[in-house]
Design an enzyme around this catalytic site. Structure first.
Site, PDB file in Angstrom:
ATOM      1  N   GLU A   1      -4.049  -7.144   3.287  1.00  0.00           N
ATOM      2  CA  GLU A   1      -2.574  -7.758   3.130  1.00  0.00           C
ATOM      3  C   GLU A   1      -2.694  -8.460   3.456  1.00  0.00           C
ATOM      4  OE1 GLU A   1       0.717  -5.838   5.478  1.00  0.00           O
ATOM      5  OE2 GLU A   1      -0.871  -4.778   6.273  1.00  0.00           O
TER       6      GLU A   1
ATOM      7  N   HIS B   1       2.891  -1.655   0.427  1.00  0.00           N
ATOM      8  CA  HIS B   1       3.915  -1.020   1.432  1.00  0.00           C
ATOM      9  C   HIS B   1       5.009  -1.808   1.351  1.00  0.00           C
ATOM     10  CE1 HIS B   1       0.484  -1.544   5.085  1.00  0.00           C
ATOM     11  NE2 HIS B   1       0.297  -0.450   4.379  1.00  0.00           N
TER      12      HIS B   1
ATOM     13  N   ASP C   1       2.780  -6.385   0.437  1.00  0.00           N
ATOM     14  CA  ASP C   1       3.786  -5.864   1.426  1.00  0.00           C
ATOM     15  C   ASP C   1       4.904  -6.011   1.266  1.00  0.00           C
ATOM     16  OD1 ASP C   1       5.560  -5.149   3.211  1.00  0.00           O
ATOM     17  OD2 ASP C   1       3.541  -4.839   4.684  1.00  0.00           O
TER      18      ASP C   1
ATOM     19  N   GLU D   1       6.245   1.687   5.122  1.00  0.00           N
ATOM     20  CA  GLU D   1       5.732   1.119   5.806  1.00  0.00           C
ATOM     21  C   GLU D   1       6.805   0.607   7.466  1.00  0.00           C
ATOM     22  OE1 GLU D   1       2.194  -2.221   7.461  1.00  0.00           O
ATOM     23  OE2 GLU D   1       3.426  -3.015   6.169  1.00  0.00           O
TER      24      GLU D   1
END
Length: 162
Positions: free
Chosen positions: A38, A96, A70, A134
């Protein structure tokens, strides 16, 4: 893999990270699993955006290394969901999900990200991989279960309302 010191040359950090990821990918391949890489917008990491992730995947040259998105770091890195999806292409394996202002890894609904639109962008691109919450903000340390439960309920609403 992926971190250097602030006084280290970025090319040295990149080379060391690619070597370390290669070792990890060899191990992952032997177990039949994939690793996802990521982005982080901090100065001392190697992959700041989706383009960097693709570059690293190509440098490592392992079928075990893939990419992820993310939502909380997209705005911070100046990327959009559609841009990251396009850049990662077939390498995209995980997302995420968290809210932010633009960063912050907040409970869904507590930030300013257009999460419903981002989920729709994933749907429009035919993404069928995993979504993982997350929620990593210090404000939720005393009651992490509630933070995750709240976000999970909201995420389910986003998915079911599409």
């Amino acid at each position: 893999a992926g971190y250097g010191t602030l006084d280290e040359e970025e090319t040295d950090t990149w080379k060391r990270s690619a070597e370390a990821l290669g070792i990890l990918c060899d191990m992952a391949e032997s177990y039949g699993i994939e690793l996802v890489l990521e982005t982080s917008p901090r100065e001392y990491t190697t992959t700041h955006n989706a383009q960097d992730v693709v570059h690293m995947i190509r440098d490592v040259r392992s079928p075990a290394l893939k990419g992820m998105i993310d939502t909380a770091t997209l705005g911070f890195s100046g990327e959009t969901m559609t841009g990251a999806i396009e850049e990662l292409g077939s390498y995209l394996r995980h997302v995420h999900v968290a809210d932010g202002v633009p960063n912050g890894h907040l409970i869904l609904g507590e930030g300013h990200l257009k999460l419903y639109e981002m989920i729709q962008n994933l749907d429009d691109a035919g993404y069928a991989g995993g979504l993982g919450l997350e929620i990593l903000n210090d404000r939720y340390m005393r009651n992490p279960h509630e933070a995750m439960e709240t976000s999970f309920k909201i995420l389910k609403q986003y998915i079911h309302n599409k």
